[in-house]
Design an enzyme around this catalytic site. Structure first.
Site, short mmCIF file in Angstrom:
data_model
loop_
_atom_site.label_atom_id
_atom_site.label_comp_id
_atom_site.label_asym_id
_atom_site.label_seq_id
_atom_site.Cartn_x
_atom_site.Cartn_y
_atom_site.Cartn_z
N LYS A 53 43.15 30.82 62.04
CA LYS A 53 42.68 31.28 60.73
C LYS A 53 42.65 32.81 60.69
O LYS A 53 43.05 33.42 59.70
CB LYS A 53 41.29 30.68 60.43
CG LYS A 53 41.39 29.20 60.08
CD LYS A 53 40.07 28.46 60.09
CE LYS A 53 40.36 26.96 59.99
NZ LYS A 53 39.17 26.12 60.12
N GLN A 97 33.02 26.67 61.23
CA GLN A 97 33.94 25.74 61.89
C GLN A 97 33.20 24.48 62.34
O GLN A 97 32.20 24.56 63.05
CB GLN A 97 34.60 26.45 63.09
CG GLN A 97 35.67 25.65 63.78
CD GLN A 97 36.88 25.37 62.88
OE1 GLN A 97 37.39 26.25 62.20
NE2 GLN A 97 37.33 24.13 62.87
N ASP A 120 35.89 26.18 52.23
CA ASP A 120 36.30 24.85 52.71
C ASP A 120 36.12 23.78 51.63
O ASP A 120 36.59 22.66 51.78
CB ASP A 120 35.46 24.45 53.95
CG ASP A 120 36.21 24.66 55.25
OD1 ASP A 120 37.46 24.70 55.22
OD2 ASP A 120 35.54 24.78 56.29
#
Ligand code: NAP
Length: 285
Positions: A53, A97, A120
């Site tokens: 990322k 994460q 997300d």
């Protein structure tokens, strides 16, 4: 006849290029998109994902800041960090994460993220927006699947779409996005009866199960489009999807390979969401 391959590498590269152009346009207006990534613990797969990322942000021209916290970090400390990033005007997007170490409550952590920074698209407000067709973020892997279909020339409207899998991350949201594109959608899961028969009716199959050979050639109608989300290891230890690629490509009209299909799309769509976040922060959406 062999099916057309849907090239996730090429399509994700196009999307990242578009994001880079938008990042440059925002910078010209004095807005610098910035993604904050929080990693708790030393899970090696998570470290690889976080690094990928960071690299994607660099390539696209999005600033990124990483917070690597100890595996024993207390929930309060993590929530305080999220609260400070929520308030920080230089941060456009926040990504925690997953999975988190067991002592941390994922739901509580997701709820703590400002929905306008939730790149997300896991916050219930953004999940709700997805259902009601509101603007803002789209979940990365499902939106990547829609982009693969559209950009490879598959018309979704009016098509029979079968989604195998009903997780909150892939199955349910991809079904909702297919519905938004005017597909007629059936969602299958581990309790579904006659999966093969249902799949044979499908013009588009999206398999998000996580088991090899979930979709075999006898389950596929001639010319159907097959999207393989699965990431599994075969007996030889090689990365493979849910679909019996060798056999199914002889029947299907188009198919995504694993690797090189859905995989690269997830990060590309995350980059797009970082741009969306910067726009949301600055009243441009
Ligand atoms: P998940 O949470 O484990 O969900 C799997 C789903 O498959 C469940 O809904 C389950 O049904 C269903 N299922 C299990 N066995 C089945 C069967 N025999 N027939 C029909 N349905 C069955 O997994 P996930 O997070 O959605 O991920 C699915 C796969 O996609 C994994 O391989 C994962 O690694 C991969 N993935 C890839 C990406 C990417 O970027 N390429 C992103 C995310 C996930 P029940 O609900 O009834 O249990």
């Amino acid at each position: 006849m062999s099916a057309k391959r849907i090239d996730g590498k090429a399509i994700s590269a196009q999307i990242k290029e578009e994001a880079a152009k938008e990042a440059a346009e925002l910078k010209a207006k004095g807005i610098e998109p910035c993604l904050a990534v929080i990693l708790v613990g030393e899970d090696s797969a998570s470290q690889v994902y976080v690094n990928n990322k960071k690299k994607a942000c660099e390539a696209v021209g999005i600033r990124s800041v990483a917070y690597e916290l100890d595996a024993e970090t207390e929930e309060g400390e993590l929530l305080r960090l999220i609260a400070s990033l929520n308030m920080d005007k230089t941060i456009s997007g926040i990504l925690v994460q997953l999975p988190l170490p067991k002592h941390l409550d994922e739901t509580k952590v997701i709820l703590a993220i400002d929905p306008k920074k939730d790149v997300d698209c896991f916050h219930p407000i953004n999940v709700g927006n997805l259902q009601t067709g509101g603007k803002g973020f789209l979940p990365c892997t499902p939106a990547g699947i829609i982009a693969l279909l559209k950009r490879s020339g598959t018309v979704i409207e009016g098509k029979r779409c079968v989604v195998i899998g009903r997780s909150n991350i892939v199955g349910k949201p991809v079904a909702m996005l297919l519905l938004r594109e005017n597909g007629t959608v059936t969602i299958c899961h581990s309790k579904t009866k006659d999966l093969a028969e249902i799949c044979r009716q499908a013009d588009i199959i999206v398999s998000a199960v996580g088991k090899v050979h979930t979709v075999t050639a006898d389950m596929v109608k001639d010319g159907a489009v097959i999207i393989d989300v699965g990431m599994n290891r075969n007996e030889a230890g090689q990365l493979c999807g849910d679909v019996d690629f060798a056999q199914v490509q002889e029947v299907a009209g188009a198919i995504t390979p694993v690797p090189g299909g859905v995989g690269p799309m997830t990060i590309a769509m995350l980059m797009k969401n970082c741009i969306t976040a910067a726009k949301l922060q600055n009243g441009l959406l």
